[in-house]
Scaffold this motif. Sequence first.
Motif, PDB file in Angstrom:
ATOM      1  N   ASN A  61       0.804  -1.219   0.000  1.00  0.00           N
ATOM      2  CA  ASN A  61       0.000   0.000   0.000  1.00  0.00           C
ATOM      3  C   ASN A  61       0.838   1.270   0.000  1.00  0.00           C
ATOM      4  N   PHE A 110       1.597   3.371  -3.258  1.00  0.00           N
ATOM      5  CA  PHE A 110       0.594   4.213  -3.921  1.00  0.00           C
ATOM      6  C   PHE A 110      -0.155   5.052  -2.888  1.00  0.00           C
ATOM      7  N   ILE A 113       1.481   6.488 -11.867  1.00  0.00           N
ATOM      8  CA  ILE A 113       1.173   5.109 -12.256  1.00  0.00           C
ATOM      9  C   ILE A 113       2.452   4.358 -12.621  1.00  0.00           C
ATOM     10  N   TYR A 150       4.233   3.361  -9.516  1.00  0.00           N
ATOM     11  CA  TYR A 150       3.523   2.268  -8.847  1.00  0.00           C
ATOM     12  C   TYR A 150       3.837   0.932  -9.520  1.00  0.00           C
ATOM     13  N   LYS A 193       5.696  -2.247  -7.778  1.00  0.00           N
ATOM     14  CA  LYS A 193       5.046  -3.556  -7.686  1.00  0.00           C
ATOM     15  C   LYS A 193       5.882  -4.652  -8.353  1.00  0.00           C
ATOM     16  N   ILE A 230      -8.919   1.367  -1.527  1.00  0.00           N
ATOM     17  CA  ILE A 230      -9.118   1.346  -2.979  1.00  0.00           C
ATOM     18  C   ILE A 230     -10.114   2.422  -3.416  1.00  0.00           C
ATOM     19  N   LYS A 274      -8.134   5.641  -3.721  1.00  0.00           N
ATOM     20  CA  LYS A 274      -7.292   5.680  -4.919  1.00  0.00           C
ATOM     21  C   LYS A 274      -8.151   5.855  -6.171  1.00  0.00           C
ATOM     22  N   TYR A 293     -11.187   1.143 -10.897  1.00  0.00           N
ATOM     23  CA  TYR A 293     -11.030  -0.134 -10.202  1.00  0.00           C
ATOM     24  C   TYR A 293     -10.358  -1.168 -11.106  1.00  0.00           C
ATOM     25  N   LEU A 297      -6.644  -0.599 -11.543  1.00  0.00           N
ATOM     26  CA  LEU A 297      -5.845  -1.106 -10.424  1.00  0.00           C
ATOM     27  C   LEU A 297      -5.760  -2.626 -10.450  1.00  0.00           C
ATOM     28  N   TRP A 324      -2.291  -4.846 -10.661  1.00  0.00           N
ATOM     29  CA  TRP A 324      -1.964  -5.894  -9.689  1.00  0.00           C
ATOM     30  C   TRP A 324      -1.723  -7.235 -10.375  1.00  0.00           C
TER      31      TRP A 324
END
Length: 215
Positions: free
Chosen positions: A81, A84, A97, A100, A104, A141, A144, A163, A166, A170
């Motif tokens: 977490n 971001f 982005i 991020y 990740k 979420i 974000k 959504y 994201l 992931w």
Amino acid sequence: MTKIEISDNTFGSSHQKTRLHNKNKILAAAAQEFKQYGFNGASISRIAETANLPRTNIHYYFKNKLALYGAVLTNIIDLWNQAFANIDENDDPAQAIANYIDAKIEYSRINPTASIIFASEILHGAPYLSQYLQTDFKYWIAEKAKVIEAWQAQGKIDKVSAYHLLFTIWGATQHYANFAVEIEAAFERPLSVEDFDEAKKTIKHIILKGCGLSF
């Protein structure tokens, strides 16, 4: 062995630093144990042996196996977490982005155990994360998504589902931890640092272009 750090500025004295060191050793050993055996198959005795600490030390820091598993999951979530955590509507979405995605992918490279443990928990119906998913996760979420939607309202980014954006990030980034064996079979060799760098570049190109952003 994967190292899971605990951020706690209260550990100042020598005794406190020893406690923090031992706690991190336990969490690192526990992460390996939960990755290999899952929660039900994990053994406190094996965790103590891997950490090179007496079993009594495990129970000094963690009441039981469930508390230890919860601590491992909490560290994973906090780590992910924070990458971001501080975005806002005034940020450049392309840079935010991209950063991020880089973070990740890097987590998948240096700490694949974390992703595998989390994925296993979710695949089993999230029995130990159900409360988190209904509370803190939903808040995180949603916050974000609001930022992404604010970028869209300002014309900074194409109107795509925040959504699903994201979820896509992931899935693409954690694939390199959860399915490393499959990727290595395709490449016919172990994953290299260069492979992860190429993954960062490729995923950023696809995601940013798909959002109408320059790469």
